[in-house]
Write a protein that holds these residues in place. Structure first.
Motif, PDB file in Angstrom:
ATOM      1  N   ARG A   1      47.134  27.830  30.914  1.00 19.82           N
ATOM      2  CA  ARG A   1      46.592  26.563  31.424  1.00 19.82           C
ATOM      3  C   ARG A   1      46.665  25.473  30.349  1.00 19.82           C
ATOM      4  NH1 ARG A   1      41.584  27.669  31.308  1.00 19.82           N
ATOM      5  NH2 ARG A   1      40.908  26.110  29.857  1.00 19.82           N
ATOM      6  N   ALA A   2      46.363  25.852  29.117  1.00 18.32           N
ATOM      7  CA  ALA A   2      46.397  24.882  28.019  1.00 18.32           C
ATOM      8  C   ALA A   2      47.824  24.447  27.734  1.00 18.32           C
ATOM      9  CB  ALA A   2      45.766  25.482  26.767  1.00 18.32           C
ATOM     10  N   ARG A   3      48.772  25.363  27.835  1.00 21.05           N
ATOM     11  CA  ARG A   3      50.190  25.003  27.633  1.00 21.05           C
ATOM     12  C   ARG A   3      50.633  24.006  28.709  1.00 21.05           C
ATOM     13  NH1 ARG A   3      53.210  28.621  24.286  1.00 21.05           N
ATOM     14  NH2 ARG A   3      55.079  28.022  25.423  1.00 21.05           N
ATOM     15  N   LYS A   4      50.203  24.228  29.962  1.00 23.99           N
ATOM     16  CA  LYS A   4      50.552  23.305  31.044  1.00 23.99           C
ATOM     17  C   LYS A   4      49.898  21.946  30.822  1.00 23.99           C
ATOM     18  CE  LYS A   4      50.602  22.642  36.053  1.00 23.99           C
ATOM     19  NZ  LYS A   4      51.017  21.289  35.831  1.00 23.99           N
ATOM     20  N   GLN A   5      48.642  21.928  30.362  1.00 25.97           N
ATOM     21  CA  GLN A   5      47.968  20.653  30.087  1.00 25.97           C
ATOM     22  C   GLN A   5      48.716  19.871  29.019  1.00 25.97           C
ATOM     23  OE1 GLN A   5      44.053  22.128  29.084  1.00 25.97           O
ATOM     24  NE2 GLN A   5      43.191  21.385  31.009  1.00 25.97           N
ATOM     25  N   LEU A   6      49.192  20.568  27.994  1.00 30.70           N
ATOM     26  CA  LEU A   6      49.958  19.900  26.945  1.00 30.70           C
ATOM     27  C   LEU A   6      51.261  19.339  27.497  1.00 30.70           C
ATOM     28  CD1 LEU A   6      50.571  19.112  24.017  1.00 30.70           C
ATOM     29  CD2 LEU A   6      51.522  21.413  23.719  1.00 30.70           C
ATOM     30  N   THR A   7      51.981  20.147  28.238  1.00 24.42           N
ATOM     31  CA  THR A   7      53.245  19.712  28.822  1.00 24.42           C
ATOM     32  C   THR A   7      53.025  18.502  29.729  1.00 24.42           C
ATOM     33  OG1 THR A   7      54.092  21.958  28.695  1.00 24.42           O
ATOM     34  CG2 THR A   7      55.223  20.462  30.205  1.00 24.42           C
ATOM     35  N   ASP A   8      51.985  18.539  30.552  1.00 25.68           N
ATOM     36  CA  ASP A   8      51.668  17.412  31.433  1.00 25.68           C
ATOM     37  C   ASP A   8      51.245  16.187  30.632  1.00 25.68           C
ATOM     38  OD1 ASP A   8      52.259  19.059  33.565  1.00 25.68           O
ATOM     39  OD2 ASP A   8      50.172  19.327  34.193  1.00 25.68           O
ATOM     40  N   GLY A   9      50.494  16.380  29.546  1.00 30.06           N
ATOM     41  CA  GLY A   9      50.064  15.261  28.715  1.00 30.06           C
ATOM     42  C   GLY A   9      51.234  14.557  28.052  1.00 30.06           C
ATOM     43  N   ILE A  10      52.204  15.331  27.565  1.00 33.43           N
ATOM     44  CA  ILE A  10      53.397  14.733  26.948  1.00 33.43           C
ATOM     45  C   ILE A  10      54.236  14.043  28.020  1.00 33.43           C
ATOM     46  CG2 ILE A  10      55.564  15.241  25.752  1.00 33.43           C
ATOM     47  CD1 ILE A  10      53.053  15.347  23.947  1.00 33.43           C
ATOM     48  N   ALA A  11      54.356  14.655  29.182  1.00 38.18           N
ATOM     49  CA  ALA A  11      55.100  14.026  30.272  1.00 38.18           C
ATOM     50  C   ALA A  11      54.451  12.697  30.654  1.00 38.18           C
ATOM     51  CB  ALA A  11      55.180  14.953  31.481  1.00 38.18           C
ATOM     52  N   SER A  12      53.143  12.665  30.684  1.00 39.86           N
ATOM     53  CA  SER A  12      52.425  11.425  30.987  1.00 39.86           C
ATOM     54  C   SER A  12      52.684  10.376  29.922  1.00 39.86           C
ATOM     55  CB  SER A  12      50.924  11.716  31.085  1.00 39.86           C
ATOM     56  OG  SER A  12      50.193  10.533  31.240  1.00 39.86           O
TER      57      SER A  12
ATOM     58  N   ILE B   1      58.975   9.906  21.825  1.00 40.96           N
ATOM     59  CA  ILE B   1      58.121  11.084  21.725  1.00 40.96           C
ATOM     60  C   ILE B   1      58.924  12.369  21.921  1.00 40.96           C
ATOM     61  CG2 ILE B   1      56.182  12.299  22.808  1.00 40.96           C
ATOM     62  CD1 ILE B   1      55.052   9.416  23.378  1.00 40.96           C
ATOM     63  N   ARG B   2      59.855  12.374  22.849  1.00 43.42           N
ATOM     64  CA  ARG B   2      60.652  13.581  23.107  1.00 43.42           C
ATOM     65  C   ARG B   2      61.495  13.967  21.892  1.00 43.42           C
ATOM     66  NH1 ARG B   2      58.930  17.254  26.549  1.00 43.42           N
ATOM     67  NH2 ARG B   2      58.285  16.258  28.451  1.00 43.42           N
ATOM     68  N   GLU B   3      61.874  13.006  21.069  1.00 45.53           N
ATOM     69  CA  GLU B   3      62.599  13.352  19.849  1.00 45.53           C
ATOM     70  C   GLU B   3      61.684  14.062  18.859  1.00 45.53           C
ATOM     71  OE1 GLU B   3      65.175  10.636  17.791  1.00 45.53           O
ATOM     72  OE2 GLU B   3      65.837   9.760  19.682  1.00 45.53           O
ATOM     73  N   ILE B   4      60.406  13.837  18.954  1.00 47.33           N
ATOM     74  CA  ILE B   4      59.444  14.493  18.068  1.00 47.33           C
ATOM     75  C   ILE B   4      59.127  15.891  18.582  1.00 47.33           C
ATOM     76  CG2 ILE B   4      57.127  14.398  17.081  1.00 47.33           C
ATOM     77  CD1 ILE B   4      57.239  11.329  17.662  1.00 47.33           C
ATOM     78  N   VAL B   5      58.727  15.979  19.847  1.00 45.87           N
ATOM     79  CA  VAL B   5      58.216  17.246  20.390  1.00 45.87           C
ATOM     80  C   VAL B   5      59.274  18.093  21.080  1.00 45.87           C
ATOM     81  CG1 VAL B   5      55.906  16.291  20.658  1.00 45.87           C
ATOM     82  CG2 VAL B   5      57.460  16.285  22.613  1.00 45.87           C
ATOM     83  N   GLY B   6      60.419  17.540  21.409  1.00 44.91           N
ATOM     84  CA  GLY B   6      61.461  18.293  22.089  1.00 44.91           C
ATOM     85  C   GLY B   6      61.128  18.544  23.554  1.00 44.91           C
ATOM     86  N   GLU B   7      61.869  19.448  24.145  1.00 49.27           N
ATOM     87  CA  GLU B   7      61.690  19.747  25.566  1.00 49.27           C
ATOM     88  C   GLU B   7      60.519  20.689  25.828  1.00 49.27           C
ATOM     89  OE1 GLU B   7      63.169  18.250  28.190  1.00 49.27           O
ATOM     90  OE2 GLU B   7      63.985  16.987  26.590  1.00 49.27           O
ATOM     91  N   ASP B   8      60.089  21.442  24.820  1.00 48.01           N
ATOM     92  CA  ASP B   8      58.967  22.362  24.979  1.00 48.01           C
ATOM     93  C   ASP B   8      57.872  21.974  23.991  1.00 48.01           C
ATOM     94  OD1 ASP B   8      57.156  24.407  25.316  1.00 48.01           O
ATOM     95  OD2 ASP B   8      58.610  26.023  24.995  1.00 48.01           O
TER      96      ASP B   8
END
Length: 128
Positions: free
Chosen positions: A105-116, A77-84
């Protein structure tokens, strides 16, 4: 497509119901980590101002294509979405619309969702 389908708010955001349901069925077939990432991206995409239901339906279908191919190829997934991931999604959405305001808040939710989805810690874990 009937006029009611073309004019409703949901149709403007997601496109025609039939295409939306087909997209959701495709996402449901993805491996769990890819499905989790797509759902996080989907939530983030809902913040963009819809300009055309067909363009938005194409956007979600292309998102499903991207993640189906990545899952088939074993692409992390990180190869698709990158670090940001927020930057990735906003650039992805620019191909389909003029964009919209996305709250922090929405940007943080996205970042947390990808991290999950990638099994990474979000920083919120272990905090009191």
């Amino acid at each position: 497509m009937s006029n009611a389908e073309k004019s409703g708010f949901l149709a403007k955001v997601t496109g025609p119901k039939k295409r939306w349901r087909a997209y959701k069925a495709r996402v449901a077939e993805l491996p769990e980590d890819h499905r989790t990432a797509v759902k996080a991206i989907e939530r983030h995409l809902m913040h963009f101002v819809p300009t055309d239901g067909d363009a938005n339906a194409s956007m979600f279908e292309d998102l499903a294509d991207l993640f189906e191919q990545a899952a088939a190829d074993g692409t992390p997934i990180r190869e698709i979405v990158g670090e940001d991931p927020a930057e990735f999604v906003e650039e992805f959405a620019r191909n389909y619309s003029d964009g919209g305001y996305v709250p922090a808040r929405a940007r943080k939710q996205l970042t947390d969702g990808i991290a999950s989805a990638t099994g990474e810690k979000t920083g919120a874990e272990g905090t009191p």
